[in-house]
Write a protein that holds these residues in place. Structure first.
Motif, PDB file in Angstrom:
ATOM      1  N   MET A 133      -5.388  49.849  57.256  1.00  0.00           N
ATOM      2  CA  MET A 133      -6.484  49.155  57.172  1.00  0.00           C
ATOM      3  C   MET A 133      -7.574  50.301  55.501  1.00  0.00           C
ATOM      4  N   ALA A 134      -7.049  51.989  56.195  1.00  0.00           N
ATOM      5  CA  ALA A 134      -7.387  52.908  55.439  1.00  0.00           C
ATOM      6  C   ALA A 134      -6.920  52.562  53.827  1.00  0.00           C
ATOM      7  N   ASN A 135      -5.847  51.984  53.751  1.00  0.00           N
ATOM      8  CA  ASN A 135      -5.440  51.648  52.891  1.00  0.00           C
ATOM      9  C   ASN A 135      -5.271  50.426  51.840  1.00  0.00           C
ATOM     10  N   LYS A 136      -6.466  49.279  52.511  1.00  0.00           N
ATOM     11  CA  LYS A 136      -6.425  48.476  51.519  1.00  0.00           C
ATOM     12  C   LYS A 136      -8.405  48.992  51.461  1.00  0.00           C
ATOM     13  N   THR A 137      -8.717  49.946  51.819  1.00  0.00           N
ATOM     14  CA  THR A 137     -10.471  50.262  51.915  1.00  0.00           C
ATOM     15  C   THR A 137      -9.649  51.579  50.337  1.00  0.00           C
ATOM     16  N   PHE A 138      -8.990  52.201  50.414  1.00  0.00           N
ATOM     17  CA  PHE A 138      -8.712  53.181  49.381  1.00  0.00           C
ATOM     18  C   PHE A 138      -8.339  52.292  48.264  1.00  0.00           C
ATOM     19  N   LEU A 139      -7.654  50.327  48.385  1.00  0.00           N
ATOM     20  CA  LEU A 139      -7.422  49.856  47.265  1.00  0.00           C
ATOM     21  C   LEU A 139      -8.724  49.400  47.063  1.00  0.00           C
ATOM     22  N   TYR A 140      -9.478  49.208  47.810  1.00  0.00           N
ATOM     23  CA  TYR A 140     -10.988  48.570  47.000  1.00  0.00           C
ATOM     24  C   TYR A 140     -11.838  49.338  46.132  1.00  0.00           C
ATOM     25  N   ILE A 141     -12.170  50.426  46.688  1.00  0.00           N
ATOM     26  CA  ILE A 141     -12.620  51.544  45.968  1.00  0.00           C
ATOM     27  C   ILE A 141     -12.142  51.973  44.613  1.00  0.00           C
ATOM     28  N   GLY A 142     -10.864  52.160  44.477  1.00  0.00           N
ATOM     29  CA  GLY A 142     -10.412  52.446  43.438  1.00  0.00           C
ATOM     30  C   GLY A 142     -10.548  50.911  42.667  1.00  0.00           C
ATOM     31  N   ALA A 143     -10.162  50.395  43.400  1.00  0.00           N
ATOM     32  CA  ALA A 143     -10.843  48.939  42.002  1.00  0.00           C
ATOM     33  C   ALA A 143     -12.179  48.580  41.868  1.00  0.00           C
ATOM     34  N   GLY A 144     -12.660  49.028  42.738  1.00  0.00           N
ATOM     35  CA  GLY A 144     -14.264  49.191  42.104  1.00  0.00           C
ATOM     36  C   GLY A 144     -14.524  49.910  40.435  1.00  0.00           C
ATOM     37  N   PHE A 181      -8.405  48.280  31.302  1.00  0.00           N
ATOM     38  CA  PHE A 181      -9.172  49.477  33.013  1.00  0.00           C
ATOM     39  C   PHE A 181      -9.406  47.984  33.861  1.00  0.00           C
ATOM     40  N   LEU A 182      -9.893  46.911  33.108  1.00  0.00           N
ATOM     41  CA  LEU A 182     -10.751  45.919  33.788  1.00  0.00           C
ATOM     42  C   LEU A 182      -9.238  45.198  34.586  1.00  0.00           C
ATOM     43  N   ALA A 183      -8.558  44.671  33.563  1.00  0.00           N
ATOM     44  CA  ALA A 183      -7.384  44.049  34.293  1.00  0.00           C
ATOM     45  C   ALA A 183      -6.541  44.877  35.474  1.00  0.00           C
ATOM     46  N   GLY A 184      -6.795  46.722  35.121  1.00  0.00           N
ATOM     47  CA  GLY A 184      -6.239  47.225  36.564  1.00  0.00           C
ATOM     48  C   GLY A 184      -7.300  47.197  37.857  1.00  0.00           C
ATOM     49  N   GLY A 185      -8.515  46.716  37.691  1.00  0.00           N
ATOM     50  CA  GLY A 185      -8.954  46.276  38.765  1.00  0.00           C
ATOM     51  C   GLY A 185      -9.264  45.263  39.635  1.00  0.00           C
ATOM     52  N   ILE A 186      -8.861  44.337  38.681  1.00  0.00           N
ATOM     53  CA  ILE A 186      -8.852  42.592  39.345  1.00  0.00           C
ATOM     54  C   ILE A 186      -6.942  42.795  39.738  1.00  0.00           C
ATOM     55  N   GLY A 187      -6.342  43.928  38.802  1.00  0.00           N
ATOM     56  CA  GLY A 187      -4.884  43.463  39.529  1.00  0.00           C
ATOM     57  C   GLY A 187      -5.058  44.096  41.500  1.00  0.00           C
ATOM     58  N   LEU A 188      -5.421  45.299  41.253  1.00  0.00           N
ATOM     59  CA  LEU A 188      -5.393  46.510  42.709  1.00  0.00           C
ATOM     60  C   LEU A 188      -6.673  45.244  43.484  1.00  0.00           C
ATOM     61  N   ILE A 189      -7.251  44.714  43.202  1.00  0.00           N
ATOM     62  CA  ILE A 189      -7.616  43.441  44.131  1.00  0.00           C
ATOM     63  C   ILE A 189      -7.281  42.328  44.915  1.00  0.00           C
ATOM     64  N   VAL A 190      -6.325  41.973  43.476  1.00  0.00           N
ATOM     65  CA  VAL A 190      -5.099  41.094  43.910  1.00  0.00           C
ATOM     66  C   VAL A 190      -4.070  41.963  45.376  1.00  0.00           C
ATOM     67  N   PHE A 191      -3.901  42.924  44.665  1.00  0.00           N
ATOM     68  CA  PHE A 191      -2.918  43.870  45.821  1.00  0.00           C
ATOM     69  C   PHE A 191      -3.646  43.767  46.991  1.00  0.00           C
ATOM     70  N   ALA A 192      -4.640  44.692  46.966  1.00  0.00           N
ATOM     71  CA  ALA A 192      -5.473  44.752  48.525  1.00  0.00           C
ATOM     72  C   ALA A 192      -5.538  43.515  49.329  1.00  0.00           C
ATOM     73  N   SER A 193      -5.837  42.619  48.427  1.00  0.00           N
ATOM     74  CA  SER A 193      -6.137  41.404  49.230  1.00  0.00           C
ATOM     75  C   SER A 193      -4.754  40.199  49.995  1.00  0.00           C
ATOM     76  N   ARG A 194      -3.785  41.110  49.398  1.00  0.00           N
ATOM     77  CA  ARG A 194      -2.209  40.656  50.172  1.00  0.00           C
ATOM     78  C   ARG A 194      -2.061  41.590  51.039  1.00  0.00           C
ATOM     79  N   GLN A 195      -2.319  42.760  51.641  1.00  0.00           N
ATOM     80  CA  GLN A 195      -1.657  43.692  52.492  1.00  0.00           C
ATOM     81  C   GLN A 195      -1.570  43.114  53.644  1.00  0.00           C
ATOM     82  N   LYS A 196      -0.897  43.762  54.521  1.00  0.00           N
ATOM     83  CA  LYS A 196      -0.742  42.831  55.427  1.00  0.00           C
ATOM     84  C   LYS A 196      -1.434  43.344  56.657  1.00  0.00           C
TER      85      LYS A 196
END
Length: 134
Positions: free
Chosen positions: A1-12, A55-70
């Motif tokens: 759960m914490a990994n997703k949070t960090f991924l979303y913060i990094g994406a933002g 940078f925008l593509a990287g942020g969108i990529g992180l959001i997609v990656f975080a949303s697919r995490q279990k």
């Protein structure tokens, strides 16, 4: 759960930086095409716009990656209900109200927030009710 949070913060953060760089680059490109603009500002603006797009593509990529995490267990979030059976009920003594079959602890489940019993013999499902203690 914490990994997703960090991924979303990094994406933002990546999206914010990318938006600023892309916008600044576009303003330089627009400014360089005016009558007083310089050709060096055009390449400067294109460079900033391209960097911002990365940078925008990287942020969108992180959001997609975080949303697919279990979840932590790998199969989603598990919810555990603790069933507090009424009064002095013993599960091994419980019998089905319909057929009289012996019920086990596995037959007691939470449905809509209430403890219910499903009989493995006749298939009847009913809610456990607490009898008065007097």
């Amino acid at each position: 759960m914490a990994n997703k949070t960090f991924l979303y913060i990094g994406a933002g953060l990546l999206l914010l930086i990318g938006l600023c760089l892309f916008g600044y680059g576009l303003l330089n490109v627009i400014g360089s095409t005016s009558a007083q603009g310089s050709r060096t500002w055009l390449t400067f603006g294109i460079g900033f716009a391209c960097t911002g797009a990365f940078f925008l593509a990287g942020g969108i990529g992180l959001i997609v990656f975080a949303s697919r995490q279990k979840g932590a267990a790998g199969s989603g979030d598990n919810i555990t209900y603790k069933i507090d059976l009424p009064s002095q009920t013993k599960v091994e003594q419980m019998k089905c109200n319909n057929c009289g079959g012996a019920l086990k602890a596995d037959n007691v489940k939470m449905i809509a927030g209430a403890p219910t019993v499903e009989c493995p013999f006749c298939g009847t499902t009913y809610q456990l009710t607490e009898e008065p203690k007097w």
